[in-house]
Enzyme design. Structure first.
Site, short mmCIF file in Angstrom:
data_model
loop_
_atom_site.label_atom_id
_atom_site.label_comp_id
_atom_site.label_asym_id
_atom_site.label_seq_id
_atom_site.Cartn_x
_atom_site.Cartn_y
_atom_site.Cartn_z
N ARG A 109 0.64 -7.31 -7.47
CA ARG A 109 -0.40 -7.45 -6.44
C ARG A 109 -1.64 -8.13 -7.02
O ARG A 109 -2.28 -8.95 -6.36
CB ARG A 109 -0.73 -6.08 -5.85
CG ARG A 109 -1.67 -6.14 -4.66
CD ARG A 109 -1.78 -4.81 -3.95
NE ARG A 109 -2.29 -3.76 -4.81
CZ ARG A 109 -2.34 -2.47 -4.49
NH1 ARG A 109 -1.91 -2.07 -3.29
NH2 ARG A 109 -2.81 -1.58 -5.31
N ARG B 137 -25.92 -18.37 -11.22
CA ARG B 137 -25.60 -18.06 -9.84
C ARG B 137 -25.52 -19.31 -8.98
O ARG B 137 -26.48 -20.07 -8.86
CB ARG B 137 -26.63 -17.09 -9.25
CG ARG B 137 -26.20 -16.56 -7.89
CD ARG B 137 -27.22 -15.58 -7.31
NE ARG B 137 -26.73 -15.04 -6.04
CZ ARG B 137 -26.73 -15.71 -4.88
NH1 ARG B 137 -27.20 -16.94 -4.84
NH2 ARG B 137 -26.25 -15.16 -3.78
N LYS C 156 -6.91 -7.32 -2.59
CA LYS C 156 -7.62 -6.12 -3.08
C LYS C 156 -8.87 -6.54 -3.83
O LYS C 156 -8.91 -6.54 -5.07
CB LYS C 156 -6.68 -5.28 -3.95
CG LYS C 156 -7.15 -3.85 -4.17
CD LYS C 156 -6.01 -3.00 -4.67
CE LYS C 156 -6.41 -1.61 -5.10
NZ LYS C 156 -6.92 -0.75 -4.04
N HIS D 93 -22.79 -20.42 -5.42
CA HIS D 93 -21.59 -20.01 -4.69
C HIS D 93 -20.34 -20.74 -5.18
O HIS D 93 -19.26 -20.18 -5.22
CB HIS D 93 -21.76 -20.26 -3.19
CG HIS D 93 -22.69 -19.28 -2.54
ND1 HIS D 93 -24.03 -19.23 -2.83
CD2 HIS D 93 -22.47 -18.32 -1.62
CE1 HIS D 93 -24.60 -18.27 -2.12
NE2 HIS D 93 -23.67 -17.70 -1.38
N TYR E 183 -9.35 -5.90 -7.96
CA TYR E 183 -9.16 -4.67 -8.74
C TYR E 183 -7.83 -4.04 -8.44
O TYR E 183 -7.17 -4.39 -7.45
CB TYR E 183 -10.32 -3.68 -8.51
CG TYR E 183 -10.25 -2.92 -7.20
CD1 TYR E 183 -10.53 -3.54 -5.98
CD2 TYR E 183 -9.88 -1.58 -7.18
CE1 TYR E 183 -10.47 -2.83 -4.79
CE2 TYR E 183 -9.82 -0.87 -5.99
CZ TYR E 183 -10.12 -1.49 -4.80
OH TYR E 183 -10.03 -0.80 -3.63
N LEU F 120 -3.97 -3.53 3.35
CA LEU F 120 -3.58 -3.70 1.95
C LEU F 120 -2.10 -3.31 1.82
O LEU F 120 -1.71 -2.25 2.34
CB LEU F 120 -4.43 -2.80 1.05
CG LEU F 120 -4.20 -3.07 -0.43
CD1 LEU F 120 -4.95 -4.32 -0.86
CD2 LEU F 120 -4.60 -1.89 -1.27
N GLU G 162 -5.45 0.97 8.84
CA GLU G 162 -5.22 1.80 7.64
C GLU G 162 -6.45 2.66 7.45
O GLU G 162 -7.35 2.68 8.29
CB GLU G 162 -4.94 0.93 6.41
CG GLU G 162 -6.06 -0.03 6.07
CD GLU G 162 -5.78 -0.93 4.87
OE1 GLU G 162 -4.96 -0.56 4.01
OE2 GLU G 162 -6.39 -2.01 4.81
N1 PDD Z 1 -7.23 2.30 -2.74
N2 PDD Z 1 -5.56 0.59 1.73
C1 PDD Z 1 -6.75 0.39 1.13
C2 PDD Z 1 -7.85 -0.25 1.92
C3 PDD Z 1 -6.95 0.78 -0.22
O1 PDD Z 1 -8.13 0.58 -0.81
C4 PDD Z 1 -5.88 1.41 -0.91
C5 PDD Z 1 -5.99 1.82 -2.34
C6 PDD Z 1 -4.66 1.62 -0.23
C7 PDD Z 1 -3.48 2.24 -0.91
O2 PDD Z 1 -2.95 1.38 -1.87
P1 PDD Z 1 -2.13 1.94 -3.12
O3 PDD Z 1 -1.02 2.73 -2.55
O4 PDD Z 1 -1.67 0.73 -3.84
O5 PDD Z 1 -3.08 2.81 -3.93
C8 PDD Z 1 -4.54 1.17 1.08
C9 PDD Z 1 -7.46 2.59 -4.14
C10 PDD Z 1 -6.66 3.74 -4.65
C11 PDD Z 1 -8.95 2.74 -4.35
O6 PDD Z 1 -9.68 1.91 -3.85
O7 PDD Z 1 -9.38 3.68 -5.01
#
Ligand code: PDD
Length: 289
Positions: free
Chosen positions: A52, A100, A148, A102, A33, A206, A181
């Site tokens: 990304r 379904r 992501k 894997h 996503y 991320l 993070e």
């Molecule tokens: N989250 N780290 C994680 C684990 C994240 O899920 C996100 C973003 C970030 C920041 O990434 P960016 O600057 O590209 O938004 C860092 C999004 C916004 C969410 O899950 O809603």
């Protein structure tokens, strides 16, 4: 026409959007996503989000992702149809819907979902002046946090725990004591010289789009940046801490667990960086508070 959606070729109200119950996004979190900001009806930092997504698709062996031009066309149409000036655009791509199993299904097309809904970015300005608090929690995620994916259960549980503790965000701490993070944000400390320190890019975090933009703005404005790990103890004794994400551009952290950070007030480095980021937002989108 607020809150619109696109699902596999069709545009509709968000309330009507649906995918198959055997979609692999639902069954295996076999999906990627992105969340991108729309300000003043324009997409902010759009290309890095596409890059990304494409990098994630390669890492997970997704075939058949539409071209950047097609993805951009869908995003622009959602922005136009919704007439929402300030919004979040959400993209989700799954490996597709199949019986379904894997193993990767054969001859299946990825499911592509995009949604748009209104978002109040101006609320962040008041949060910026007050600052927010976070709690520290063990980082219990998988070993590929650079991708992501929608496999967000550790983040969901952590964010809920933060909320229950009256905090805005959870700060993840790895087994070796390193701050990686936040549950949905990147984390930074400021050192005694006013330099920014943040975890280097690796499979542990991320690669945030806001992170890349912020670090570029800092370097362009002669604010020193060190991409190196720091510990929870370093963080708690730092003069300033802050976080970034698409939905929270530079929020100062004034408390971690029970401990105030610095004077317990937002500090000057975060305030300066926030100003630089809002200027960049205005440059790209003409958005003003
Ligand atoms: N989250 N780290 C994680 C684990 C994240 O899920 C996100 C973003 C970030 C920041 O990434 P960016 O600057 O590209 O938004 C860092 C999004 C916004 C969410 O899950 O809603």
């Amino acid at each position: 026409m607020p809150a619109r959606a696109y699902v596999n070729g069709q545009y509709m109200a968000l309330s009507e959007a649906a995918v198959h119950v055997e979609d692999r996004g639902l069954q295996f979190a076999d999906s990627l996503y992105e969340v991108a900001a729309v300000l003043n009806g324009r997409l902010f930092d759009w290309q890095p989000h596409l890059q990304r997504l494409r990098r994630g698709a390669a890492a997970l062996f997704f075939d058949g992702l539409p071209t950047d031009g097609v993805l951009t066309g869908i995003a622009r149409r959602l922005v136009a149809d919704s007439r929402l000036p300030d919004a979040l655009l959400y993209i989700q791509v799954t490996r597709g819907a199949a019986r379904r199993d894997h193993l990767f299904p054969r001859d299946v097309r990825p499911t592509l979902v995009m949604t748009i809904r209104g978002f109040d970015f101006a609320q962040r300005i008041s949060q910026q002046s007050r600052g927010i608090s976070v709690i520290s929690l063990p980082d219990q995620r998988w070993a590929r946090c650079d991708i992501k994916t929608t496999g967000l259960l550790p983040a969901v549980l952590a964010k809920q725990e933060a909320k229950a503790a009256g905090a805005f965000e959870a700060m993840f701490v790895a087994n070796d004591g390193t701050v990686t993070e936040g549950s949905s944000t990147n984390m930074y400390m400021v050192n005694g010289d006013g330099a920014i320190i943040t975890h280097p890019l690796s499979a542990r975090i991320l690669p945030g789009v806001a992170r890349a933009t912020l670090l570029k703005l800092a370097r362009d404005n002669h604010i020193p940046v060190f991409e190196r790990p720091f510990t929870l103890a370093d963080a708690k004794s730092a003069p300033e801490l802050f976080l970034t994400s698409t939905t929270a551009p530079v929020l100062p952290i004034v408390r971690v667990d029970a401990d105030p950070i610095g004077q317990g007030q937002p500090g000057p480095v975060a305030a300066r960086l926030a100003g630089l980021l809002w200027d960049e937002i205005e440059r790209q989108t003409n958005w003003r508070v």
